[in-house]
Design a protein around this motif. Structure first.
Motif, PDB file in Angstrom:
ATOM      1  N   ASP A 154      -1.624  -9.415  15.075  1.00  0.00           N
ATOM      2  CA  ASP A 154      -2.301  -7.927  14.861  1.00  0.00           C
ATOM      3  C   ASP A 154      -2.290  -7.284  13.664  1.00  0.00           C
ATOM      4  N   VAL A 155      -1.580  -8.135  12.665  1.00  0.00           N
ATOM      5  CA  VAL A 155      -1.205  -7.256  11.506  1.00  0.00           C
ATOM      6  C   VAL A 155      -2.325  -6.886  10.610  1.00  0.00           C
ATOM      7  N   TYR A 156      -3.521  -7.504  10.511  1.00  0.00           N
ATOM      8  CA  TYR A 156      -4.605  -7.114   9.745  1.00  0.00           C
ATOM      9  C   TYR A 156      -5.367  -6.033  10.449  1.00  0.00           C
ATOM     10  N   ALA A 157      -5.590  -5.928  11.823  1.00  0.00           N
ATOM     11  CA  ALA A 157      -6.039  -4.944  12.193  1.00  0.00           C
ATOM     12  C   ALA A 157      -5.414  -3.595  12.474  1.00  0.00           C
ATOM     13  N   THR A 158      -4.187  -3.874  12.591  1.00  0.00           N
ATOM     14  CA  THR A 158      -3.058  -2.627  12.126  1.00  0.00           C
ATOM     15  C   THR A 158      -3.152  -1.988  10.918  1.00  0.00           C
ATOM     16  N   LEU A 159      -3.374  -2.925   9.856  1.00  0.00           N
ATOM     17  CA  LEU A 159      -3.356  -2.276   8.509  1.00  0.00           C
ATOM     18  C   LEU A 159      -5.000  -1.684   8.322  1.00  0.00           C
ATOM     19  N   GLU A 160      -5.919  -1.886   8.764  1.00  0.00           N
ATOM     20  CA  GLU A 160      -7.098  -1.552   8.790  1.00  0.00           C
ATOM     21  C   GLU A 160      -6.984  -0.179   9.398  1.00  0.00           C
ATOM     22  N   ARG A 161      -6.283   0.006  10.755  1.00  0.00           N
ATOM     23  CA  ARG A 161      -6.132   1.367  11.255  1.00  0.00           C
ATOM     24  C   ARG A 161      -5.106   2.453  10.607  1.00  0.00           C
ATOM     25  N   LEU A 162      -4.170   1.793   9.755  1.00  0.00           N
ATOM     26  CA  LEU A 162      -3.490   2.553   8.925  1.00  0.00           C
ATOM     27  C   LEU A 162      -4.188   2.944   7.629  1.00  0.00           C
ATOM     28  N   LYS A 163      -4.994   2.339   7.330  1.00  0.00           N
ATOM     29  CA  LYS A 163      -5.971   2.680   6.212  1.00  0.00           C
ATOM     30  C   LYS A 163      -7.045   4.039   6.749  1.00  0.00           C
ATOM     31  N   GLN A 164      -7.369   3.659   7.676  1.00  0.00           N
ATOM     32  CA  GLN A 164      -8.500   4.766   8.371  1.00  0.00           C
ATOM     33  C   GLN A 164      -7.621   6.171   8.567  1.00  0.00           C
ATOM     34  N   GLU A 165      -6.216   5.962   8.751  1.00  0.00           N
ATOM     35  CA  GLU A 165      -5.268   7.329   8.955  1.00  0.00           C
ATOM     36  C   GLU A 165      -5.053   7.499   7.728  1.00  0.00           C
ATOM     37  N   GLY A 166      -5.118   7.143   6.753  1.00  0.00           N
ATOM     38  CA  GLY A 166      -4.969   7.458   5.405  1.00  0.00           C
ATOM     39  C   GLY A 166      -3.305   7.458   4.926  1.00  0.00           C
ATOM     40  N   LYS A 167      -2.541   6.439   5.659  1.00  0.00           N
ATOM     41  CA  LYS A 167      -1.502   6.099   5.285  1.00  0.00           C
ATOM     42  C   LYS A 167      -1.422   5.073   4.230  1.00  0.00           C
ATOM     43  N   ILE A 168      -2.469   4.366   4.167  1.00  0.00           N
ATOM     44  CA  ILE A 168      -2.323   3.519   2.823  1.00  0.00           C
ATOM     45  C   ILE A 168      -4.041   3.348   2.263  1.00  0.00           C
ATOM     46  N   ARG A 169      -4.077   3.141   1.060  1.00  0.00           N
ATOM     47  CA  ARG A 169      -5.550   3.206   0.433  1.00  0.00           C
ATOM     48  C   ARG A 169      -6.241   1.678   0.688  1.00  0.00           C
ATOM     49  N   GLY A 170      -5.413   1.017   0.548  1.00  0.00           N
ATOM     50  CA  GLY A 170      -6.206  -0.384   0.639  1.00  0.00           C
ATOM     51  C   GLY A 170      -5.154  -1.615   1.417  1.00  0.00           C
ATOM     52  N   PHE A 171      -5.729  -2.752   1.684  1.00  0.00           N
ATOM     53  CA  PHE A 171      -4.736  -3.734   2.411  1.00  0.00           C
ATOM     54  C   PHE A 171      -5.324  -5.120   1.934  1.00  0.00           C
ATOM     55  N   GLY A 172      -4.504  -5.915   2.122  1.00  0.00           N
ATOM     56  CA  GLY A 172      -4.866  -7.567   1.911  1.00  0.00           C
ATOM     57  C   GLY A 172      -3.790  -8.360   2.438  1.00  0.00           C
ATOM     58  N   PHE A 173      -3.693  -9.589   1.601  1.00  0.00           N
ATOM     59  CA  PHE A 173      -2.960 -10.518   1.881  1.00  0.00           C
ATOM     60  C   PHE A 173      -2.330 -11.281   0.850  1.00  0.00           C
ATOM     61  N   SER A 174      -0.907 -11.652   0.583  1.00  0.00           N
ATOM     62  CA  SER A 174      -0.186 -12.446  -0.094  1.00  0.00           C
ATOM     63  C   SER A 174       0.046 -13.756   0.589  1.00  0.00           C
ATOM     64  N   GLY A 175      -0.962 -14.771   0.587  1.00  0.00           N
ATOM     65  CA  GLY A 175      -0.796 -16.103   1.122  1.00  0.00           C
ATOM     66  C   GLY A 175      -0.458 -17.129   0.135  1.00  0.00           C
ATOM     67  N   LYS A 176      -0.733 -18.304   0.980  1.00  0.00           N
ATOM     68  CA  LYS A 176      -0.282 -19.595   0.263  1.00  0.00           C
ATOM     69  C   LYS A 176      -1.107 -20.551   0.219  1.00  0.00           C
ATOM     70  N   THR A 177      -2.322 -20.406   0.823  1.00  0.00           N
ATOM     71  CA  THR A 177      -3.541 -21.313   0.778  1.00  0.00           C
ATOM     72  C   THR A 177      -4.833 -20.817   0.283  1.00  0.00           C
ATOM     73  N   ALA A 178      -5.917 -21.619  -0.252  1.00  0.00           N
ATOM     74  CA  ALA A 178      -7.168 -21.028  -0.408  1.00  0.00           C
ATOM     75  C   ALA A 178      -7.776 -20.728   0.644  1.00  0.00           C
ATOM     76  N   ALA A 179      -7.679 -21.050   1.728  1.00  0.00           N
ATOM     77  CA  ALA A 179      -8.505 -21.001   2.940  1.00  0.00           C
ATOM     78  C   ALA A 179      -8.101 -19.617   3.634  1.00  0.00           C
ATOM     79  N   GLY A 180      -6.795 -19.327   3.311  1.00  0.00           N
ATOM     80  CA  GLY A 180      -6.288 -18.151   3.949  1.00  0.00           C
ATOM     81  C   GLY A 180      -6.581 -16.891   3.011  1.00  0.00           C
ATOM     82  N   GLY A 181      -6.761 -17.203   1.730  1.00  0.00           N
ATOM     83  CA  GLY A 181      -7.014 -16.070   0.910  1.00  0.00           C
ATOM     84  C   GLY A 181      -8.429 -15.811   0.911  1.00  0.00           C
ATOM     85  N   VAL A 182      -9.297 -16.849   1.103  1.00  0.00           N
ATOM     86  CA  VAL A 182     -10.812 -16.437   1.285  1.00  0.00           C
ATOM     87  C   VAL A 182     -11.215 -15.568   2.620  1.00  0.00           C
TER      88      VAL A 182
END
Length: 270
Positions: free
Chosen positions: A148-176
């Motif tokens: 649920d982490v990505y959907a939660t970050l989207e909600r926190l962005k809508q709430e104005g607590k973060i400006r943007g969100f993303g992913f620090s990953g380890k694979t090309a497929a995950g990054g895309v």
């Protein structure tokens, strides 16, 4: 002769509306000296040394700071250290990884994600963090598809607590996949490792942000005699139009100035 700076070389962080220096300051060494993969040992700087490092970074035109809950005391030190100058910095923090008693553990649940961001806001003494990335354990696609982490970050962005969100990953497929739904991917890309290049290509094609970690292979880059490894690294990075900024963690003022001068030279020659 004045030192080269990055003040006039700031660039867009994808489509977030933020502009960042092409070099960011990684702050793991402000908070943690256990379980880190650097070729040489180091001593965590005291507050005076840390303030001097941040002042030097600002003078050299750096406005991007990378931190994380997993970086020991980094966040809670940065809060007081940045008092009175918070508006001058773009802060990147993380969720998902905790580091306690020398061990990492991961939690990508909605509840932990929200708790983690609220705690980071308190520690950093701010009401909004510019960018929050998921600190992947390597199971990139599983995290993005089943947690649920990505959907939660989207909600926190809508709430104005973060400006943007993303992913620090380890694979090309995950990054895309992370860029399809988020604002930014942090990828490993250096002279030794280029397996995540498809993520950079996707970002360039879709106006998304890329932050590069391990740009200098955590200090392990070795080349043929006569070639400056730092320059060769930054030439590789900034030849790609998808790269917004490279995060380099240093607490050495000489290394910091050299990195800035090298990036300035590389970008001005392009």
């Amino acid at each position: 002769m004045s030192l080269p700076t990055l003040h006039d070389l700031h660039r867009p962080l994808g489509s977030t509306g933020l502009t960042v220096s092409p070099l960011g300051l990684g702050t793991v060494k402000l908070g943690r000296d256990q379980g880190v993969k650097y070729p040489n040992g180091f001593t965590i700087p005291d507050d005076q040394q840390a303030l001097q490092l941040l002042a030097q970074a600002r003078e050299l035109g750096i406005n991007l700071i990378d931190t994380a809950p997993a970086y020991g005391r980094s966040e809670e030190r940065l809060g007081p250290l940045l008092r009175g100058q918070r508006h001058e910095w773009v802060i990147v923090s993380k969720v998902g990884e905790e580091f306690d008693n020398g061990q990492s553990r991961f939690d990508f649940s909605a509840a932990h994600t929200r708790l983690s961001v609220e705690r980071s806001l308190k520690r950093l003494e701010t009401d909004c963090i510019e960018l929050v990335l998921v600190h992947s354990d390597g199971n990139d696609l599983h995290i993005l598809e089943h947690e649920d982490v990505y959907a939660t970050l989207e909600r926190l962005k809508q709430e104005g607590k973060i400006r943007g969100f993303g992913f620090s990953g380890k694979t090309a497929a995950g990054g895309v996949k992370a860029l399809e739904q988020g604002d930014c991917a942090m990828v490993t890309y250096n002279l030794n490792e280029q397996g995540e290049r498809p993520v950079l290509d996707y970002a360039a094609d879709h106006g998304k942000a890329i932050l590069v970690k391990k740009a200098l292979a955590s200090g392990h880059v070795c080349l043929s005699p006569g070639v400056d490894p730092v320059r060769a690294s930054f030439e590789l990075l900034f030849a790609h139009p998808g790269v917004s900024s490279a995060i380099v963690g240093t607490i050495n003022p000489v290394h910091l100035a050299h990195n800035v001068a090298t990036v300035a030279q590389v970008l001005k020659q392009r």
